[in-house]
Write a protein that holds these residues in place. Structure first.
Motif, PDB file in Angstrom:
ATOM      1  N   ARG A 164      19.056  18.223 -13.333  1.00  0.00           N
ATOM      2  CA  ARG A 164      19.649  18.878 -14.501  1.00  0.00           C
ATOM      3  C   ARG A 164      18.557  19.637 -15.229  1.00  0.00           C
ATOM      4  NH1 ARG A 164      21.648  14.004 -15.426  1.00  0.00           N
ATOM      5  NH2 ARG A 164      20.361  13.639 -17.245  1.00  0.00           N
ATOM      6  N   LEU A 165      18.878  20.828 -15.641  1.00  0.00           N
ATOM      7  CA  LEU A 165      18.020  21.582 -16.536  1.00  0.00           C
ATOM      8  C   LEU A 165      18.669  21.503 -17.905  1.00  0.00           C
ATOM      9  CD1 LEU A 165      17.192  24.655 -14.306  1.00  0.00           C
ATOM     10  CD2 LEU A 165      15.575  22.976 -15.171  1.00  0.00           C
ATOM     11  N   GLU A 166      17.980  20.851 -18.840  1.00  0.00           N
ATOM     12  CA  GLU A 166      18.531  20.667 -20.179  1.00  0.00           C
ATOM     13  C   GLU A 166      17.710  21.467 -21.175  1.00  0.00           C
ATOM     14  OE1 GLU A 166      18.399  16.460 -20.907  1.00  0.00           O
ATOM     15  OE2 GLU A 166      20.066  16.044 -19.541  1.00  0.00           O
ATOM     16  N   ARG A 167      18.397  22.195 -22.038  1.00  0.00           N
ATOM     17  CA  ARG A 167      17.714  22.910 -23.116  1.00  0.00           C
ATOM     18  C   ARG A 167      17.356  21.909 -24.200  1.00  0.00           C
ATOM     19  NH1 ARG A 167      15.167  27.701 -22.680  1.00  0.00           N
ATOM     20  NH2 ARG A 167      16.574  29.379 -22.179  1.00  0.00           N
ATOM     21  N   PRO A 168      16.107  21.869 -24.616  1.00  0.00           N
ATOM     22  CA  PRO A 168      15.719  20.912 -25.663  1.00  0.00           C
ATOM     23  C   PRO A 168      16.428  21.145 -26.994  1.00  0.00           C
ATOM     24  CG  PRO A 168      13.778  21.833 -24.578  1.00  0.00           C
ATOM     25  CD  PRO A 168      14.965  22.597 -24.090  1.00  0.00           C
ATOM     26  N   ASP A 216      19.557  22.950 -27.366  1.00  0.00           N
ATOM     27  CA  ASP A 216      20.995  23.219 -27.335  1.00  0.00           C
ATOM     28  C   ASP A 216      21.607  22.639 -26.066  1.00  0.00           C
ATOM     29  OD1 ASP A 216      23.545  24.168 -27.643  1.00  0.00           O
ATOM     30  OD2 ASP A 216      23.007  26.287 -27.702  1.00  0.00           O
ATOM     31  N   LYS A 217      22.291  21.516 -26.189  1.00  0.00           N
ATOM     32  CA  LYS A 217      22.889  20.844 -25.034  1.00  0.00           C
ATOM     33  C   LYS A 217      23.981  21.681 -24.361  1.00  0.00           C
ATOM     34  CE  LYS A 217      20.511  17.128 -25.170  1.00  0.00           C
ATOM     35  NZ  LYS A 217      19.465  16.966 -24.182  1.00  0.00           N
ATOM     36  N   ARG A 218      24.513  22.662 -25.066  1.00  0.00           N
ATOM     37  CA  ARG A 218      25.561  23.497 -24.481  1.00  0.00           C
ATOM     38  C   ARG A 218      25.031  24.388 -23.366  1.00  0.00           C
ATOM     39  NH1 ARG A 218      27.500  26.076 -29.975  1.00  0.00           N
ATOM     40  NH2 ARG A 218      25.242  26.195 -30.081  1.00  0.00           N
ATOM     41  N   ALA A 219      23.717  24.576 -23.289  1.00  0.00           N
ATOM     42  CA  ALA A 219      23.121  25.440 -22.271  1.00  0.00           C
ATOM     43  C   ALA A 219      22.666  24.667 -21.037  1.00  0.00           C
ATOM     44  CB  ALA A 219      21.944  26.202 -22.870  1.00  0.00           C
ATOM     45  N   ASP A 220      22.926  23.357 -20.962  1.00  0.00           N
ATOM     46  CA  ASP A 220      22.474  22.542 -19.833  1.00  0.00           C
ATOM     47  C   ASP A 220      23.093  23.024 -18.525  1.00  0.00           C
ATOM     48  OD1 ASP A 220      21.220  21.134 -21.783  1.00  0.00           O
ATOM     49  OD2 ASP A 220      22.384  19.293 -21.536  1.00  0.00           O
ATOM     50  N   LEU A 221      22.308  22.913 -17.447  1.00  0.00           N
ATOM     51  CA  LEU A 221      22.750  23.344 -16.116  1.00  0.00           C
ATOM     52  C   LEU A 221      22.546  22.214 -15.119  1.00  0.00           C
ATOM     53  CD1 LEU A 221      20.974  26.815 -16.038  1.00  0.00           C
ATOM     54  CD2 LEU A 221      23.410  26.422 -16.382  1.00  0.00           C
ATOM     55  N   ALA A 222      23.532  21.970 -14.276  1.00  0.00           N
ATOM     56  CA  ALA A 222      23.412  20.978 -13.209  1.00  0.00           C
ATOM     57  C   ALA A 222      22.889  21.672 -11.954  1.00  0.00           C
ATOM     58  CB  ALA A 222      24.759  20.331 -12.930  1.00  0.00           C
ATOM     59  N   VAL A 223      22.035  20.956 -11.220  1.00  0.00           N
ATOM     60  CA  VAL A 223      21.492  21.474  -9.961  1.00  0.00           C
ATOM     61  C   VAL A 223      21.831  20.463  -8.879  1.00  0.00           C
ATOM     62  CG1 VAL A 223      19.430  22.252  -8.746  1.00  0.00           C
ATOM     63  CG2 VAL A 223      19.572  22.524 -11.224  1.00  0.00           C
ATOM     64  N   GLU A 224      22.674  20.874  -7.933  1.00  0.00           N
ATOM     65  CA  GLU A 224      23.040  19.984  -6.840  1.00  0.00           C
ATOM     66  C   GLU A 224      21.941  20.033  -5.790  1.00  0.00           C
ATOM     67  OE1 GLU A 224      26.962  20.332  -5.247  1.00  0.00           O
ATOM     68  OE2 GLU A 224      27.784  20.923  -7.189  1.00  0.00           O
ATOM     69  N   LEU A 225      21.428  18.859  -5.430  1.00  0.00           N
ATOM     70  CA  LEU A 225      20.352  18.769  -4.446  1.00  0.00           C
ATOM     71  C   LEU A 225      20.896  18.176  -3.154  1.00  0.00           C
ATOM     72  CD1 LEU A 225      17.579  17.367  -6.792  1.00  0.00           C
ATOM     73  CD2 LEU A 225      17.786  19.691  -5.952  1.00  0.00           C
ATOM     74  N   ALA A 226      20.533  18.794  -2.039  1.00  0.00           N
ATOM     75  CA  ALA A 226      20.927  18.306  -0.723  1.00  0.00           C
ATOM     76  C   ALA A 226      19.663  18.005   0.068  1.00  0.00           C
ATOM     77  CB  ALA A 226      21.781  19.347  -0.002  1.00  0.00           C
ATOM     78  N   SER A 285      21.678  31.670 -12.864  1.00  0.00           N
ATOM     79  CA  SER A 285      21.589  32.180 -14.240  1.00  0.00           C
ATOM     80  C   SER A 285      20.775  31.268 -15.156  1.00  0.00           C
ATOM     81  CB  SER A 285      22.988  32.394 -14.819  1.00  0.00           C
ATOM     82  OG  SER A 285      23.719  33.275 -14.019  1.00  0.00           O
ATOM     83  N   VAL A 286      19.547  31.012 -14.780  1.00  0.00           N
ATOM     84  CA  VAL A 286      18.653  30.190 -15.587  1.00  0.00           C
ATOM     85  C   VAL A 286      17.854  31.116 -16.498  1.00  0.00           C
ATOM     86  CG1 VAL A 286      16.737  28.559 -15.555  1.00  0.00           C
ATOM     87  CG2 VAL A 286      18.502  28.451 -13.790  1.00  0.00           C
ATOM     88  N   ALA A 287      18.023  30.942 -17.785  1.00  0.00           N
ATOM     89  CA  ALA A 287      17.310  31.774 -18.755  1.00  0.00           C
ATOM     90  C   ALA A 287      15.838  31.352 -18.803  1.00  0.00           C
ATOM     91  CB  ALA A 287      17.939  31.627 -20.136  1.00  0.00           C
ATOM     92  N   PRO A 288      14.957  32.278 -19.099  1.00  0.00           N
ATOM     93  CA  PRO A 288      13.549  31.892 -19.234  1.00  0.00           C
ATOM     94  C   PRO A 288      13.338  31.038 -20.471  1.00  0.00           C
ATOM     95  CG  PRO A 288      13.850  34.200 -19.823  1.00  0.00           C
ATOM     96  CD  PRO A 288      15.172  33.703 -19.320  1.00  0.00           C
ATOM     97  N   GLY A 289      12.243  30.279 -20.470  1.00  0.00           N
ATOM     98  CA  GLY A 289      11.905  29.460 -21.627  1.00  0.00           C
ATOM     99  C   GLY A 289      11.681  28.013 -21.263  1.00  0.00           C
ATOM    100  N   GLN A 290      11.680  27.153 -22.290  1.00  0.00           N
ATOM    101  CA  GLN A 290      11.435  25.723 -22.093  1.00  0.00           C
ATOM    102  C   GLN A 290      12.716  25.001 -21.692  1.00  0.00           C
ATOM    103  OE1 GLN A 290       9.463  23.614 -25.176  1.00  0.00           O
ATOM    104  NE2 GLN A 290       7.715  24.998 -25.225  1.00  0.00           N
ATOM    105  N   TRP A 291      12.572  24.109 -20.725  1.00  0.00           N
ATOM    106  CA  TRP A 291      13.672  23.287 -20.237  1.00  0.00           C
ATOM    107  C   TRP A 291      13.146  21.872 -20.032  1.00  0.00           C
ATOM    108  CZ3 TRP A 291      18.616  25.151 -19.448  1.00  0.00           C
ATOM    109  CH2 TRP A 291      18.769  26.533 -19.420  1.00  0.00           C
ATOM    110  N   ASP A 292      14.037  20.904 -20.073  1.00  0.00           N
ATOM    111  CA  ASP A 292      13.729  19.549 -19.627  1.00  0.00           C
ATOM    112  C   ASP A 292      14.334  19.401 -18.244  1.00  0.00           C
ATOM    113  OD1 ASP A 292      12.383  18.756 -21.908  1.00  0.00           O
ATOM    114  OD2 ASP A 292      14.180  17.962 -22.875  1.00  0.00           O
TER     115      ASP A 292
END
Length: 161
Positions: free
Chosen positions: A103-107, A109-119, A132-139
């Protein structure tokens, strides 16, 4: 030229106009603040507190496994990001058969979080893409599951350009 006298009606109209402007600005600011509120971190702090002991136990179990899990994420020019996770056990053998989720979580704004499916892309190597990953800081949050039980959790701050 004689000055017009200040009457009670004029004073009343000035007070009504002044407080009307103040109340109008306050209502507008309140509506904007409520519309942009991202929400709460957890729905129930009490329930989160009850889960705390289980989280400590899971972290101790994870540390006892002595796994070496490394992650690499790269944001491409088109805005997509590629995430690769490599997992090895204490004997440096690949860890296979897990289900990893990212998961890419915005520190901010939780509304911008993105799930990444790993295989599983190879022996102990897991890959996934995020669009569509915006530049900047992510968790970057990585969770590994084995047979429905979480066996690995990692949270790291990353900067994607």
């Amino acid at each position: 030229m004689a000055a017009k006298p200040l009457t009670g009606t004029k004073v009343l109209l000035m007070l009504v106009a002044f407080f009307g402007v103040v109340i109008g600005v306050n209502v507008t600011m309140m509506k904007l603040a409520i519309a942009t509120l991202p929400g709460t971190e957890v729905d129930s702090p009490y329930a989160a507190g009850l889960v705390y002991d289980r989280e400590i136990s899971a972290a101790q179990d994870q540390a006892a496994r002595k796994w070496k899990v490394s992650a690499h994420i790269e944001r491409r020019a088109d805005g997509n990001a590629v995430l690769q996770v490599e997992a090895r056990d204490a004997a440096d053998r690949p860890v296979t058969g897990l289900t990893f989720e990212g998961r890419l979580e915005r520190p901010t704004d939780k509304r911008a979080d993105l799930a990444v499916e790993l295989a599983e892309a190879g022996s102990g190597v897991y890959r996934g893409n995020a669009a569509s990953v915006a530049p900047g800081q992510w968790d970057l949050v990585i969770e590994g599951d084995a047979k429905g039980e979480r066996v690995f959790l990692s949270r790291n701050r990353v900067i994607l350009n």
